[in-house]
Structure formats: C-alpha cells, structure tokens
Write a protein that holds these residues in place. Structure first.
Motif, PDB file in Angstrom:
ATOM      1  N   SER A   7      -3.085 -68.127 -64.628  1.00 52.84           N
ATOM      2  CA  SER A   7      -3.411 -67.130 -63.606  1.00 52.84           C
ATOM      3  C   SER A   7      -4.881 -66.762 -63.697  1.00 52.84           C
ATOM      4  O   SER A   7      -5.488 -66.824 -64.759  1.00 52.84           O
ATOM      5  CB  SER A   7      -2.562 -65.878 -63.797  1.00 52.84           C
ATOM      6  N   TRP A  10      -9.111 -62.838 -58.557  1.00 54.77           N
ATOM      7  CA  TRP A  10      -9.919 -62.984 -57.354  1.00 54.77           C
ATOM      8  C   TRP A  10     -10.398 -61.599 -56.957  1.00 54.77           C
ATOM      9  O   TRP A  10      -9.638 -60.635 -57.037  1.00 54.77           O
ATOM     10  CB  TRP A  10      -9.090 -63.582 -56.223  1.00 54.77           C
ATOM     11  N   ILE A  67      -9.432 -65.757 -49.746  1.00 55.17           N
ATOM     12  CA  ILE A  67      -8.731 -65.319 -50.953  1.00 55.17           C
ATOM     13  C   ILE A  67      -7.254 -65.686 -50.875  1.00 55.17           C
ATOM     14  O   ILE A  67      -6.684 -66.214 -51.836  1.00 55.17           O
ATOM     15  CB  ILE A  67      -8.920 -63.802 -51.176  1.00 55.17           C
ATOM     16  N   SER A  71      -5.820 -68.263 -53.633  1.00 49.19           N
ATOM     17  CA  SER A  71      -5.031 -67.651 -54.704  1.00 49.19           C
ATOM     18  C   SER A  71      -3.653 -68.303 -54.796  1.00 49.19           C
ATOM     19  O   SER A  71      -3.185 -68.941 -53.857  1.00 49.19           O
ATOM     20  CB  SER A  71      -4.895 -66.144 -54.474  1.00 49.19           C
ATOM     21  N   ASP A  75      -1.521 -64.807 -59.560  1.00 50.28           N
ATOM     22  CA  ASP A  75      -2.928 -64.409 -59.633  1.00 50.28           C
ATOM     23  C   ASP A  75      -3.058 -62.919 -59.317  1.00 50.28           C
ATOM     24  O   ASP A  75      -2.214 -62.335 -58.638  1.00 50.28           O
ATOM     25  CB  ASP A  75      -3.779 -65.196 -58.630  1.00 50.28           C
ATOM     26  N   VAL A  77      -5.459 -60.106 -57.453  1.00 49.86           N
ATOM     27  CA  VAL A  77      -6.499 -59.938 -56.451  1.00 49.86           C
ATOM     28  C   VAL A  77      -6.932 -58.480 -56.451  1.00 49.86           C
ATOM     29  O   VAL A  77      -6.094 -57.579 -56.327  1.00 49.86           O
ATOM     30  CB  VAL A  77      -6.017 -60.366 -55.050  1.00 49.86           C
ATOM     31  N   VAL A  88      -1.315 -61.087 -50.124  1.00 54.12           N
ATOM     32  CA  VAL A  88      -1.305 -61.563 -51.511  1.00 54.12           C
ATOM     33  C   VAL A  88       0.072 -61.356 -52.135  1.00 54.12           C
ATOM     34  O   VAL A  88       0.631 -62.256 -52.768  1.00 54.12           O
ATOM     35  CB  VAL A  88      -2.396 -60.836 -52.337  1.00 54.12           C
ATOM     36  N   GLY A  93       1.467 -63.111 -55.408  1.00 53.28           N
ATOM     37  CA  GLY A  93       0.397 -62.622 -56.274  1.00 53.28           C
ATOM     38  C   GLY A  93       0.535 -61.134 -56.540  1.00 53.28           C
ATOM     39  O   GLY A  93       1.472 -60.483 -56.076  1.00 53.28           O
TER      40      GLY A  93
END
Length: 154
Positions: A7, A10, A67, A71, A75, A77, A88, A93
């Motif tokens: 991971s 961002w 993004i 991603s 991950d 963000v 996201v 994410g």
C-alpha cells in the motif's frame, strides 16, 4: 509468482497544508512507504526514493481523477475533497482528511450529502465563510489517524 503490491499514500497536494506534507515526508522515510503528491503545479519535495510527484494539467477535478485512476485498494489518499474521498472509498481505498477525519464506507455517504447541502446553501448566499483555520488539534488528529493506518500496513 506475483509479488503483492505494498500500500502507498497519495496526496491531493494542491490544497494540502504544508505541515501535513512535512509529516508525510517524515513517515515516508521512516517507514519506507511510497508517498506520491498529485498536483497541477510543481511541488518541492525532499530527495527520497519514497517521495515523488505527479504533475497534472490545470482544470476541474483532473488531479482527483488521476488519484482515483492510480490508487489501488488499501492505499491511503489524503484529501479534503469529499467527492474524491467517496470515489477512493468505493474503490477499496482509505481516505483521510488533513484535519484527521477518516472517511469510510460507514460515513462517506452522510459526508457527501452534507457537503452537497452546504454547497447549495453557499450558492444561495445562506452560508458564508469556510472551515476554521487549520490548527494544532487538526495536526494531532491527522498524526493519530496516519499512525493507525501505518500500523495496519506493516
């Protein structure tokens, strides 16, 4: 045999407070985790194999779309943009506001509805001003959430 992707973090960097970016730079070096700042203007970053930037053209939501595209599930963000956070989270994410609010499947729908309502009220002149100034409480709340996420990604 496929190697599992680690991971990474961002950052919706154009509006991210410099104190938060500094905290992320330290975390990248200490934890050896990749941090990528996405912005529509060049960013100064410290030299590190774990820190880089993606420069996108100016324009509405271009950095946000980049993004979401780059991603991956798991991950982190960093963004104060609630529609970006919703995208996201929908992708699997984790989204974290620079003030330390974690956006999850459980709360993102409510945050999006509230954001849209405030946006309408602001457009009608019923709400003026913006959020309070970024302060030490916000920075501490962010640091705590970042530490929790980093502990889970070991």
């Amino acid at each position: 045999m496929e190697v599992a992707r680690r991971s990474q973090i961002w950052v919706d960097a154009d509006a991210c407070p410099s104190e938060i970016k500094e905290m992320l730079y330290r975390a990248a070096k200490k934890r050896q985790i990749k941090v990528t700042l996405v912005a529509n203007q060049p960013m100064r970053i410290p030299p590190s194999e774990f820190i880089n930037t993606v420069l996108v053209p100016g324009g509405l939501n271009i950095a946000d779309r980049q993004i979401v595209e780059l991603s991956a599930p798991g991950d982190l963000v960093i963004t104060a943009d609630i529609p970006l956070a919703a995208d996201v989270v929908a992708k699997g994410g984790v989204a974290l506001n620079p003030r330390g609010e974690l956006y999850t499947n459980e709360n993102i729908g409510e945050r999006l509805v509230l954001r849209n309502l405030v946006d309408e009220l602001r457009g009608g002149g019923l709400v003026t001003g913006g959020p309070a100034n970024f302060g030490s409480r916000d920075k501490q709340a962010f640091a705590n959430q970042l530490d929790r996420w980093l502990a889970k990604t070991k």
